[in-house]
Design a protein around this motif. Structure first.
Motif, PDB file in Angstrom:
ATOM      1  N   ARG A 186     -27.731  -4.189   4.616  1.00 47.45           N
ATOM      2  CA  ARG A 186     -27.714  -4.580   3.420  1.00 47.45           C
ATOM      3  C   ARG A 186     -26.651  -5.381   2.711  1.00 47.45           C
ATOM      4  NH1 ARG A 186     -26.599   1.102   0.206  1.00 47.45           N
ATOM      5  NH2 ARG A 186     -26.187  -0.112  -1.767  1.00 47.45           N
ATOM      6  N   TRP A 187     -26.845  -6.412   1.866  1.00 46.27           N
ATOM      7  CA  TRP A 187     -25.942  -7.365   1.391  1.00 46.27           C
ATOM      8  C   TRP A 187     -25.037  -6.411   0.607  1.00 46.27           C
ATOM      9  CZ3 TRP A 187     -24.542 -12.037   2.768  1.00 46.27           C
ATOM     10  CH2 TRP A 187     -25.276 -12.743   3.510  1.00 46.27           C
ATOM     11  N   ALA A 188     -23.644  -6.708   0.614  1.00 47.39           N
ATOM     12  CA  ALA A 188     -22.637  -6.053   0.058  1.00 47.39           C
ATOM     13  C   ALA A 188     -21.842  -7.228  -0.792  1.00 47.39           C
ATOM     14  CB  ALA A 188     -21.622  -5.229   0.813  1.00 47.39           C
ATOM     15  N   ASP A 189     -21.440  -6.864  -2.119  1.00 53.36           N
ATOM     16  CA  ASP A 189     -20.412  -7.769  -2.687  1.00 53.36           C
ATOM     17  C   ASP A 189     -19.166  -6.916  -2.286  1.00 53.36           C
ATOM     18  OD1 ASP A 189     -19.791  -8.136  -6.177  1.00 53.36           O
ATOM     19  OD2 ASP A 189     -18.970  -9.480  -4.667  1.00 53.36           O
TER      20      ASP A 189
ATOM     21  N   SER B 118     -21.186 -10.084   2.167  1.00 62.30           N
ATOM     22  CA  SER B 118     -21.536 -10.016   3.358  1.00 62.30           C
ATOM     23  C   SER B 118     -22.538  -8.905   3.673  1.00 62.30           C
ATOM     24  CB  SER B 118     -20.305  -9.561   4.029  1.00 62.30           C
ATOM     25  OG  SER B 118     -20.558  -9.610   5.627  1.00 62.30           O
ATOM     26  N   PRO B 119     -23.329  -9.174   4.738  1.00 61.08           N
ATOM     27  CA  PRO B 119     -24.267  -7.944   5.226  1.00 61.08           C
ATOM     28  C   PRO B 119     -23.512  -6.699   5.827  1.00 61.08           C
ATOM     29  CG  PRO B 119     -24.818  -9.933   6.181  1.00 61.08           C
ATOM     30  CD  PRO B 119     -23.483 -10.092   5.546  1.00 61.08           C
ATOM     31  N   MET B 120     -23.891  -5.520   5.493  1.00 64.89           N
ATOM     32  CA  MET B 120     -23.251  -4.188   6.052  1.00 64.89           C
ATOM     33  C   MET B 120     -24.411  -3.559   6.814  1.00 64.89           C
ATOM     34  SD  MET B 120     -20.523  -2.666   3.536  1.00 64.89           S
ATOM     35  CE  MET B 120     -19.932  -1.808   4.851  1.00 64.89           C
ATOM     36  N   ARG B 121     -23.802  -2.960   7.887  1.00 56.85           N
ATOM     37  CA  ARG B 121     -24.879  -2.261   8.684  1.00 56.85           C
ATOM     38  C   ARG B 121     -24.713  -0.945   8.649  1.00 56.85           C
ATOM     39  NH1 ARG B 121     -27.232  -4.767  13.522  1.00 56.85           N
ATOM     40  NH2 ARG B 121     -25.301  -6.487  13.269  1.00 56.85           N
ATOM     41  N   ARG B 122     -25.799  -0.248   8.423  1.00 56.19           N
ATOM     42  CA  ARG B 122     -25.699   1.134   8.354  1.00 56.19           C
ATOM     43  C   ARG B 122     -25.728   1.853  10.083  1.00 56.19           C
ATOM     44  NH1 ARG B 122     -27.879   4.790   4.598  1.00 56.19           N
ATOM     45  NH2 ARG B 122     -29.344   5.144   6.188  1.00 56.19           N
TER      46      ARG B 122
ATOM     47  N   GLY C 226     -12.061   7.454  12.554  1.00 55.31           N
ATOM     48  CA  GLY C 226     -11.605   6.695  13.640  1.00 55.31           C
ATOM     49  C   GLY C 226     -12.309   5.501  14.103  1.00 55.31           C
ATOM     50  N   GLN C 227     -13.484   5.297  13.331  1.00 56.08           N
ATOM     51  CA  GLN C 227     -14.059   3.948  13.473  1.00 56.08           C
ATOM     52  C   GLN C 227     -13.215   2.673  12.780  1.00 56.08           C
ATOM     53  OE1 GLN C 227     -18.470   3.514  13.231  1.00 56.08           O
ATOM     54  NE2 GLN C 227     -18.503   5.843  13.003  1.00 56.08           N
ATOM     55  N   HIS C 228     -13.523   1.685  13.361  1.00 55.05           N
ATOM     56  CA  HIS C 228     -13.074   0.438  12.782  1.00 55.05           C
ATOM     57  C   HIS C 228     -14.019  -0.190  11.871  1.00 55.05           C
ATOM     58  CE1 HIS C 228     -11.182  -3.816  12.774  1.00 55.05           C
ATOM     59  NE2 HIS C 228      -9.772  -3.100  13.066  1.00 55.05           N
ATOM     60  N   PHE C 229     -13.349  -0.609  10.636  1.00 54.81           N
ATOM     61  CA  PHE C 229     -14.210  -1.169   9.710  1.00 54.81           C
ATOM     62  C   PHE C 229     -15.152  -2.401  10.255  1.00 54.81           C
ATOM     63  CE2 PHE C 229     -10.903  -4.241   9.435  1.00 54.81           C
ATOM     64  CZ  PHE C 229     -11.572  -5.729   9.212  1.00 54.81           C
ATOM     65  N   SER C 230     -14.849  -2.989  11.371  1.00 53.09           N
ATOM     66  CA  SER C 230     -15.727  -4.025  11.903  1.00 53.09           C
ATOM     67  C   SER C 230     -17.205  -3.519  12.239  1.00 53.09           C
ATOM     68  CB  SER C 230     -15.057  -4.785  12.768  1.00 53.09           C
ATOM     69  OG  SER C 230     -14.762  -4.043  13.907  1.00 53.09           O
ATOM     70  N   ALA C 231     -17.044  -2.235  12.625  1.00 55.12           N
ATOM     71  CA  ALA C 231     -18.500  -1.383  13.077  1.00 55.12           C
ATOM     72  C   ALA C 231     -19.417  -1.526  12.261  1.00 55.12           C
ATOM     73  CB  ALA C 231     -17.983  -0.033  13.617  1.00 55.12           C
ATOM     74  N   PHE C 232     -19.088  -1.728  10.824  1.00 54.59           N
ATOM     75  CA  PHE C 232     -20.076  -1.739  10.075  1.00 54.59           C
ATOM     76  C   PHE C 232     -20.520  -3.128   9.389  1.00 54.59           C
ATOM     77  CE2 PHE C 232     -16.829   1.563   8.794  1.00 54.59           C
ATOM     78  CZ  PHE C 232     -17.551   2.513   9.308  1.00 54.59           C
ATOM     79  N   PHE C 233     -20.119  -4.330  10.122  1.00 55.39           N
ATOM     80  CA  PHE C 233     -20.509  -5.530   9.928  1.00 55.39           C
ATOM     81  C   PHE C 233     -21.259  -6.145  11.107  1.00 55.39           C
ATOM     82  CE2 PHE C 233     -17.020  -4.506   6.937  1.00 55.39           C
ATOM     83  CZ  PHE C 233     -17.705  -5.102   5.839  1.00 55.39           C
ATOM     84  N   ARG C 234     -21.910  -7.382  10.777  1.00 56.91           N
ATOM     85  CA  ARG C 234     -22.497  -7.898  12.106  1.00 56.91           C
ATOM     86  C   ARG C 234     -21.519  -8.631  12.970  1.00 56.91           C
ATOM     87  NH1 ARG C 234     -26.815 -11.848   8.934  1.00 56.91           N
ATOM     88  NH2 ARG C 234     -24.735 -12.881   8.258  1.00 56.91           N
TER      89      ARG C 234
ATOM     90  N   PRO D 168     -32.076  -9.232  -1.635  1.00 62.84           N
ATOM     91  CA  PRO D 168     -31.557  -8.078  -0.774  1.00 62.84           C
ATOM     92  C   PRO D 168     -30.956  -7.160  -2.090  1.00 62.84           C
ATOM     93  CG  PRO D 168     -30.525 -10.052  -0.065  1.00 62.84           C
ATOM     94  CD  PRO D 168     -31.458 -10.553  -1.063  1.00 62.84           C
ATOM     95  N   GLU D 169     -30.780  -5.803  -1.338  1.00 60.87           N
ATOM     96  CA  GLU D 169     -30.210  -4.752  -2.226  1.00 60.87           C
ATOM     97  C   GLU D 169     -28.774  -5.200  -2.139  1.00 60.87           C
ATOM     98  OE1 GLU D 169     -29.637   0.120  -2.030  1.00 60.87           O
ATOM     99  OE2 GLU D 169     -31.122  -1.017  -0.666  1.00 60.87           O
ATOM    100  N   GLN D 170     -28.030  -5.085  -3.289  1.00 62.20           N
ATOM    101  CA  GLN D 170     -26.698  -5.390  -3.425  1.00 62.20           C
ATOM    102  C   GLN D 170     -25.743  -4.021  -3.615  1.00 62.20           C
ATOM    103  OE1 GLN D 170     -24.806  -8.433  -3.926  1.00 62.20           O
ATOM    104  NE2 GLN D 170     -26.717  -9.295  -3.027  1.00 62.20           N
ATOM    105  N   ALA D 171     -24.730  -4.021  -3.365  1.00 61.14           N
ATOM    106  CA  ALA D 171     -23.461  -3.103  -3.285  1.00 61.14           C
ATOM    107  C   ALA D 171     -22.252  -3.560  -3.563  1.00 61.14           C
ATOM    108  CB  ALA D 171     -23.640  -2.290  -2.120  1.00 61.14           C
TER     109      ALA D 171
END
Length: 131
Positions: free
Chosen positions: A118-121, A108-112, A76-84, A1-4
């Protein structure tokens, strides 16, 4: 998977660069407010500030592009919105540790916004305002 590479905490969220770029970013963050503002606005990686509750208080153009979000929509969004959903408990535990002053690194995977994952380091470091 793509890394970030991601850094998030009360101070910063960085996504989409390399570990070397993250190191440079963290060094420059310590060099002064005007340089920080220019860096955050122009750096080609996602940078956002989070408050003590985990809500985004500011995000640069690359943050919106990297997360597939409309300009200005991340605040205003909570960071958890970007994760599964199944990773949110783990993210909350990491965020709590960072808020207590610990540094963390994990994958962890992050959700756009478009649902693409996409997987993130994730490199999480506490960043506190001086004073």
């Amino acid at each position: 998977p793509e890394q970030a590479v991601v850094t998030w905490c009360m101070g910063a969220l960085v996504l989409g660069g390399t570990a070397a770029l993250l190191h440079t970013f963290m060094r420059l963050v310590r060099q002064g407010a005007e340089w920080n503002r220019l860096l955050v606005e122009q750096v080609p990686v996602t940078v956002a500030t989070l408050d003590e509750t985990g809500r985004v208080t500011a995000a640069n153009p690359a943050a919106h592009a990297g997360l597939g979000a409309e300009p200005g929509s991340l605040v205003g969004q909570h960071f958890s919105a970007f994760f599964r959903a199944q990773d949110r408990e783990m993210m909350a535990a990491h965020f709590g540790a960072v808020m207590r002053g610990d540094s963390r690194r994990f994958d962890s995977p992050m959700r756009r916004a478009d649902g693409v994952e996409r997987w993130a380091d994730v490199l999480a470091h506490p960043v506190r305002e001086e004073g």
